[in-house]
Design an enzyme around this catalytic site. Structure first.
Site, PDB file in Angstrom:
ATOM      1  CG  ASP A  99       5.584   5.879   6.086  1.00 57.89           C
ATOM      2  OD1 ASP A  99       4.488   6.335   5.997  1.00 57.89           O
ATOM      3  OD2 ASP A  99       6.455   6.302   6.928  1.00 57.89           O
TER       4      ASP A  99
ATOM      5  CG  ASP B 167       5.129   2.441  10.502  1.00 57.22           C
ATOM      6  OD1 ASP B 167       5.779   1.190  10.558  1.00 57.22           O
ATOM      7  OD2 ASP B 167       5.335   3.400  10.295  1.00 57.22           O
TER       8      ASP B 167
ATOM      9  CG  ASP C 211       7.906   1.845   7.038  1.00 58.58           C
ATOM     10  OD1 ASP C 211       7.065   2.620   6.963  1.00 58.58           O
ATOM     11  OD2 ASP C 211       8.535   1.597   8.194  1.00 58.58           O
TER      12      ASP C 211
END
Length: 513
Positions: A437, A325, A327
């Site tokens: 995120d 992912d 961030d």
């Protein structure tokens, strides 16, 4: 060992298994395992293991043997044994068991290195040095260069299995053992080198010894093929699904995505999005993709709050080229200006069509003046945060001079795209889903947030453990509190935090514990 009375000639390219010759993958390599110091049962086990991998392993010494494998013997000892058998093996290679296990692990005969050759009793060179590392991962410099991947991959898999089985204690133990091996300056050449190293418990050492002696760990191999482990991996790969939910589904007979889709289970909004974009989310995100998303987020942030700062954190900040992912940490140099920023950024991204899913949580951190920093039951911080699935248009490869146009090109691609969001409905679609995120921090807490969100997870766990047990402090992604002096220790940089903790500063690229 009882000397051989007679040499039996066995045709090259065949294995004498007792049930007739079997063709092998490597007929030019004929192996004989010396029983001396190895033992009968271990020799039989290793011989069978090699044959399963396609190696020709002879039961008896013959003129066709090209490699003699021994364990814990010097060159003189093996040569003397050969002379006692009648000699006549001038061209045979005398190799240590490490070459055999390396070859089994690789699935083919590996190149013969100096460490694979039997050494003389005298003048065999310096002894293999014993490793020494500090006890805490936050005291060690761990780069992305790992000299012991076979060992660390095995321990990491057992750690993952323990964590998915809600056995966090065992998981942490395996993670710490793997982190020690990652930090070693060279490959482990002998089990004796690990003597005295911290965090290597009996279980981890047993796994390491199994790999060292047999080329693989039976526990690791059985875990890999475990139906429960495979099901846990698949189900927890769904965004929004944790180990407990996956375990409940497995107990209800759900082991894969197809069974879940047909089960009638009620999924929350996050799980629905995770299932819909499963394939994309479980594909690695590249550094180039992360940088493309960074430009888009920067444009969103600057559009709603000029002067705000954004930094890419996580594994990419530690130097990794791929991740699961992306961030981002966002702040503003003027305390308080960041309040209300997140909803505006999310609205901008949604208006431009970049968000397939998002859930925003408010900042719930309150600094306690008397009792120290308020901490949640888990290690999760309490910043304002947006968990999202990002719709990233697939861009053509660009030169460096065109990099500033990434955001504009993505905007245009999103505006032109009328493809359905379901991946199955559009296998050739011109975008992919990426987990992103966004975290907003006040500038007063930014150094702590940056340290916490850079990772690695174990490095951060060890920092908190060091703070608590060695310094009598409480560290979080919000603050550092001295429990003895009953006061907060302020910091405007990561370097200051390390100094407060009495640790040598370790840059992000060396925090890959």
């Amino acid at each position: 060992m009882v000397p051989l009375k007679r040499r039996k000639l066995v045709p090259t390219g065949a294995v004498n298994t007792g049930t007739g010759p079997v063709r092998t993958k490597f007929p030019h390599v004929v192996l004989f395992l010396l029983e001396r110091k190895m033992g009968t049962s271990r020799r039989a086990f290793l011989s069978q293991l090699g044959r399963r991998k396609g190696f020709q392993v002879e039961q008896v010494l013959s003129e066709s043997v090209t490699h003699i494998i021994s364990e814990s013997n010097t060159r003189e000892e093996v040569t003397a044994w050969l002379d006692f058998q009648g000699g006549g093996q001038a061209d045979v290679l005398l190799l240590d068991i490490s070459w055999y296990t390396d070859s089994i692990r690789a699935g083919h005969p590996v190149d013969i290195l100096d460490r694979h050759r039997l050494q003389d009793l005298q003048g065999s060179g310096p002894e293999v040095a014993v490793f020494s590392v500090p006890s805490y991962a936050c005291q060690r410099r761990t780069t992305l260069e790992n000299h012991n991947t076979v060992l660390t991959d095995a321990l990491s898999l057992l750690a993952e299995n323990a964590e998915l089985s809600d056995e966090d204690g065992r998981g942490v133990a395996f993670r710490r053992a793997a982190a020690v091996l990652k930090a070693l300056p060279s490959a482990v050449m002998s089990i004796s080198q690990l003597s005295g190293l911290p965090c290597l418990g009996e279980h981890s050492l047993r796994v390491i010894k199994d790999i060292w002696e047999n080329g693989a760990s039976s526990e690791v191999e059985s875990t890999k093929v475990s139906e429960r482990f495979k099901a846990l991996k698949v189900l927890t790969g769904i965004f929004g699904v944790g180990a407990k939910t996956a375990d409940r589904w497995i107990r209800e007979g759900i082991h894969d995505l197809h069974q879940l889709q047909n089960s009638g289970q009620t999924l929350n909004r996050a799980q629905q999005a995770g299932l819909q974009h499963y394939d994309d989310i479980n594909q690695p995100v590249t550094k180039a993709e992360a940088c493309a998303i960074e430009e888009i987020v920067e444009k969103a942030v600057s559009s709603v709050l000029p002067g705000a700062q954004i930094i890419l954190t996580g594994g990419f900040r530690r130097g990794k080229q791929t991740g699961h992912d992306v961030d981002f940490l966002i702040t503003h140099p003027e305390e308080g200006r960041e309040v209300g920023l997140m909803p505006k950024v999310v609205s901008w991204l949604e208006a431009q069509g970049f968000l397939l899913y998002q859930k925003t949580t408010r900042n719930s951190y309150l600094e306690s003046k008397a009792d120290g920093p308020g901490r949640p039951p888990s290690n999760m911080d309490r910043f304002e945060r947006c968990l999202s699935i990002f719709k990233l248009p697939k861009m053509e490869k660009q030169g460096a001079k065109d990099s500033q146009n990434v955001t504009e090109n993505c905007l245009q691609a999103n505006q032109k795209s009328d493809e359905p969001e379901c991946p199955e409905a559009a296998p050739d679609r011109r975008w992919r889903a990426v987990r992103v995120d966004l975290v907003v921090s006040p500038i007063s807490q930014f150094a702590f947030a940056l340290l916490g969100w850079t990772g690695s997870k174990l490095f951060e766990r060890e920092l908190r453990r060091w703070a608590r047990y060695e310094k009598g402090m409480s560290l979080s992604s919000h603050a550092l509190y001295d429990n003895n002096q009953r006061k907060y220790l302020r910091a405007s940089s990561e370097e200051e935090i390390f100094a407060h903790l009495g640790l040598e500063f370790i840059p992000p690229s060396e925090r890959n514990a």
